[in-house]
Design a protein around this motif. Structure first.
Motif, PDB file in Angstrom:
ATOM      1  N   PHE A  64       6.859   7.211   8.485  1.00  0.00           N
ATOM      2  CA  PHE A  64       6.687   5.838   7.987  1.00  0.00           C
ATOM      3  C   PHE A  64       6.471   5.918   6.486  1.00  0.00           C
ATOM      4  CE2 PHE A  64       4.735   1.801   7.029  1.00  0.00           C
ATOM      5  CZ  PHE A  64       5.494   0.926   7.796  1.00  0.00           C
ATOM      6  N   ASP A  65       7.243   5.115   5.769  1.00  0.00           N
ATOM      7  CA  ASP A  65       7.183   5.165   4.310  1.00  0.00           C
ATOM      8  C   ASP A  65       6.471   3.935   3.773  1.00  0.00           C
ATOM      9  OD1 ASP A  65       7.557   5.604   1.639  1.00  0.00           O
ATOM     10  OD2 ASP A  65       9.748   5.315   1.649  1.00  0.00           O
ATOM     11  N   THR A  66       5.156   4.076   3.528  1.00  0.00           N
ATOM     12  CA  THR A  66       4.429   2.942   2.924  1.00  0.00           C
ATOM     13  C   THR A  66       4.769   2.818   1.444  1.00  0.00           C
ATOM     14  OG1 THR A  66       2.560   4.314   2.222  1.00  0.00           O
ATOM     15  CG2 THR A  66       2.427   3.340   4.437  1.00  0.00           C
ATOM     16  N   LEU A 100       2.782   1.445  -3.716  1.00  0.00           N
ATOM     17  CA  LEU A 100       2.973   0.735  -2.438  1.00  0.00           C
ATOM     18  C   LEU A 100       4.206  -0.172  -2.423  1.00  0.00           C
ATOM     19  CD1 LEU A 100       1.618   0.056   0.311  1.00  0.00           C
ATOM     20  CD2 LEU A 100       0.304  -1.685  -0.892  1.00  0.00           C
ATOM     21  N   LYS A 101       4.890  -0.162  -1.301  1.00  0.00           N
ATOM     22  CA  LYS A 101       6.042  -1.051  -1.130  1.00  0.00           C
ATOM     23  C   LYS A 101       5.571  -2.488  -0.903  1.00  0.00           C
ATOM     24  CE  LYS A 101       9.435   2.008   0.998  1.00  0.00           C
ATOM     25  NZ  LYS A 101      10.442   1.917  -0.068  1.00  0.00           N
ATOM     26  N   PRO A 102       6.413  -3.466  -1.230  1.00  0.00           N
ATOM     27  CA  PRO A 102       6.044  -4.857  -0.914  1.00  0.00           C
ATOM     28  C   PRO A 102       6.154  -5.121   0.590  1.00  0.00           C
ATOM     29  CG  PRO A 102       8.240  -4.755  -1.873  1.00  0.00           C
ATOM     30  CD  PRO A 102       7.687  -3.367  -1.934  1.00  0.00           C
ATOM     31  N   ASP A 117       4.441  11.489   7.317  1.00  0.00           N
ATOM     32  CA  ASP A 117       4.439  10.101   6.813  1.00  0.00           C
ATOM     33  C   ASP A 117       4.269  10.153   5.307  1.00  0.00           C
ATOM     34  OD1 ASP A 117       2.962   8.616   9.428  1.00  0.00           O
ATOM     35  OD2 ASP A 117       2.060  10.518   8.844  1.00  0.00           O
ATOM     36  N   ASN A 118       4.508   8.993   4.697  1.00  0.00           N
ATOM     37  CA  ASN A 118       4.144   8.807   3.292  1.00  0.00           C
ATOM     38  C   ASN A 118       3.093   7.707   3.308  1.00  0.00           C
ATOM     39  OD1 ASN A 118       4.135   8.882   0.498  1.00  0.00           O
ATOM     40  ND2 ASN A 118       5.901   7.501   0.297  1.00  0.00           N
ATOM     41  N   SER A 119       1.820   8.132   3.379  1.00  0.00           N
ATOM     42  CA  SER A 119       0.738   7.174   3.628  1.00  0.00           C
ATOM     43  C   SER A 119      -0.169   7.008   2.420  1.00  0.00           C
ATOM     44  CB  SER A 119      -0.114   7.656   4.795  1.00  0.00           C
ATOM     45  OG  SER A 119       0.600   7.543   5.981  1.00  0.00           O
ATOM     46  N   THR A 138       5.346   7.346  -6.201  1.00  0.00           N
ATOM     47  CA  THR A 138       5.140   8.065  -4.935  1.00  0.00           C
ATOM     48  C   THR A 138       6.070   7.551  -3.837  1.00  0.00           C
ATOM     49  OG1 THR A 138       3.387   6.555  -4.254  1.00  0.00           O
ATOM     50  CG2 THR A 138       2.727   8.556  -5.446  1.00  0.00           C
ATOM     51  N   ASP A 139       6.773   6.448  -4.121  1.00  0.00           N
ATOM     52  CA  ASP A 139       7.743   5.923  -3.156  1.00  0.00           C
ATOM     53  C   ASP A 139       9.060   6.712  -3.212  1.00  0.00           C
ATOM     54  OD1 ASP A 139       8.696   4.301  -1.173  1.00  0.00           O
ATOM     55  OD2 ASP A 139       9.059   2.561  -2.463  1.00  0.00           O
ATOM     56  N   ALA A 140       9.246   7.490  -4.247  1.00  0.00           N
ATOM     57  CA  ALA A 140      10.433   8.357  -4.309  1.00  0.00           C
ATOM     58  C   ALA A 140      10.056   9.691  -3.666  1.00  0.00           C
ATOM     59  CB  ALA A 140      10.896   8.529  -5.750  1.00  0.00           C
ATOM     60  N   GLU A 141       9.669   9.605  -2.372  1.00  0.00           N
ATOM     61  CA  GLU A 141       9.109  10.760  -1.665  1.00  0.00           C
ATOM     62  C   GLU A 141      10.168  11.569  -0.924  1.00  0.00           C
ATOM     63  OE1 GLU A 141       9.378   7.871  -0.341  1.00  0.00           O
ATOM     64  OE2 GLU A 141      10.223   8.407   1.607  1.00  0.00           O
ATOM     65  N   GLY A 142      11.282  10.899  -0.596  1.00  0.00           N
ATOM     66  CA  GLY A 142      12.304  11.586   0.197  1.00  0.00           C
ATOM     67  C   GLY A 142      12.803  12.833  -0.519  1.00  0.00           C
TER      68      GLY A 142
END
Ligand code: BES
Ligand code: ZN
Ligand code: ZN
Length: 489
Positions: free
Chosen positions: A260-262, A267-269, A310-312, A337-341
């Protein structure tokens, strides 16, 4: 669902007659009463056999009423593999309306020439998950499920029967994969994903390695560990090995497994957050491939690798401005941190390449929203450094109707991914464009001279614009494509 191969009309089950425009009703195949029925409809123009047209009717004799659907296939000259897949899906949905456990499809010989995509369409179009439904809706959906389809043609060869069985197996595995991706992180967490991979390995006697968090720490898999820091569940790196020929240089396939990618601290919207259980779709494709390799008797050495976490958000989450040392030794400054992939894939790529020295490496990842902006929900982004590999993937994609579009990695993209303090940055801060190419440019730093392709399935894994044989949400994109690619490579 079971298919039975028939050459005589089954008078008991409800029947769908699939019919081309300008096709002559065949008495030997249809029998007199069905031939008369269809001839009357054609004459009175109450059925024109236009593509997807459905006429619901019935036949009566003294003993009973038989439900009949006339199903239009359009012009015979327009029939091709893609049309066969789409029509297979429409046909099975029409058949479900009959609310019978057993139905007969009367098919012309023309359909036999495109059996695999037609059967794929039937199985994929039949997908309608009910596991989380209760009450009346569940009962209704279950009642509509068909158990047996009698495929009626003038003749069947063993090769045709085998082709049906193969298409059924592959498409059923796509449906399993859709279930995996549709399951939220409460149902399909890091541990359950790993257990699922282990089961597949056990069932098929593949070598299976599960690197746990401690082992990842020892190995220095800084990318995977950084992303995992905010998470309750420890990360895993899973490796499945199909080695019918041990000596051969393998093909390595890698899938992004973010449970799950938060977005993490960046943080994502909320508008897109609830969909982010899809972010393990690449890894799920790898498991799907391994469900099939043995059964399809693909005699090639193939290694599947999935980093899973996860990306929590948590007190320990990795933060923008931190510098991460990856498994390859290259340092990356975290800008988002959303560019986690890319942070988990870079470690998996370096591991796959250094450990196995593959002849090809292919990764699949729901990597960038930018790819979805560029190409929508039906076309994946394709990147890579080897024209032969890219051409092969493109031709497979055309065959399986999982379109890909080759996008560039320019020198400017590569330059943009250089870090100010560290070797690399996980997000260029100059402008927000070319995000899919820049993510690919980042990965390119970890593949060395290996022949590599990267498929960005962010838009196609989870669709808001489903094709005839898809439903909204998980599509299972990439599995049929990868099987075709692996068969050809
Ligand atoms: N998992 C997302 C990409 C994604 C977006 C997949 C939409 C499916 C649908 C990925 O980890 C991500 O968050 N990417 C960011 C990158 C950005 C921060 C550079 C994106 O695309 O917005
Ligand atoms: Zn993300
Ligand atoms: Zn992600």
């Amino acid at each position: 669902m079971i298919f039975k191969f028939q050459t005589k009309t089954d008078p008991i089950s409800a029947t769908i007659i699939a019919f081309f425009q300008e096709q002559k009703p065949d008495r030997a195949l249809l029998g007199v009463s069905k031939m008369n029925l269809i001839s009357t409809h054609l004459k009175q123009k109450t059925f024109k056999a236009e593509a997807g047209e459905i006429v619901s009717t019935h036949l009566m004799d003294k003993a009973r009423t038989q439900k009949i659907l006339l199903f239009g296939l359009g012009k015979e000259e327009d029939w091709n593999e893609k049309q066969a897949r789409n029509m297979g899906a429409k046909l099975v949905r029409a058949a479900k309306g009959l609310k019978e456990k057993e139905v007969t499809f009367i098919l012309s010989e023309k359909i036999q020439s495109t059996l695999p995509p037609f059967i794929e369409g039937v199985i994929l179009g039949n997908y309608d998950p009910v596991i989380y439904k209760t009450g009346e809706e569940k009962e209704k959906k279950e009642a509509a499920q068909i158990k047996t389809i009698h495929l009626l043609c003038s003749s069947w060869t063993k090769a045709q029967e085998n082709a049906v069985q193969k298409a059924q197996l592959v498409a059923q595995t796509v449906n399993d994969l859709r279930n995996m991706v549709n399951a939220g992180p409460d149902k399909m967490g890091t541990e359950s994903f790993a257990d699922h991979a282990k089961e597949i390995a056990k069932e098929n006697k593949y070598k299976f390695t599960e690197f746990n968090k401690r082992q990842l720490e020892k190995m220095g898999m800084g990318g995977i560990l950084a992303v995992n820091r905010g998470s309750e569940e420890p990360a895993r790196l899973l490796v499945l090995e199909h080695e019918p020929k041990l000596k051969e240089e393998p093909i390595v396939i890698i899938g992004k497994g973010i449970i799950f990618d938060t977005g993490g601290i960046s943080l994502k919207p909320p508008s897109s957050l609830h969909e982010m259980h899809l972010d393990m779709a690449g890894a799920a494709v790898i498991l799907g491939v391994f469900k099939l390799l043995k059964k399809l008797n693909i005699q090639k050495r193939i290694i599947g690798i999935t980093p899973v976490t996860d990306n929590s958000i948590g007190n320990h989450s990795y933060r923008p401005s931190e510098i991460v040392t990856t498994y390859a030794g290259k340092t990356v400054e975290i800008m988002n941190t959303d560019a986690e992939g890319r942070m988990i894939l870079c470690d998996a790529l370096h591991y796959g390449i250094t450990e196995y020295k593959p002849r090809y490496v292919i990764d699949l990842a729901t990597l960038t929203g930018a790819c979805m902006v560029a190409l929508g929900f039906r076309t994946a982004g394709l990147f890579g450094n080897d024209q032969g590999l890219l051409d092969l993937i493109k031709s497979s994609a055309e065959k399986t109707d999982e379109p890909v579009c080759h996008l560039p990695i320019t020198d400017a993209d590569e330059k943009a991914m250089k870090g100010k303090l560290a070797d690399l940055t996980n997000l260029a801060m100059d402008h927000g464009y070319a995000g899919a190419s820049r993510a690919a440019a980042f990965l390119k730093n970890f593949v060395g001279n290996s022949k590599w392709a990267h498929i960005d399935i962010a838009g196609t894994a989870y669709s808001k614009d489903p094709k005839d044989y898809e439903t909204p949400m998980a599509t299972g994109f990439g599995l049929r494509l990868m099987i075709d690619v692996l068969e050809k490579l």
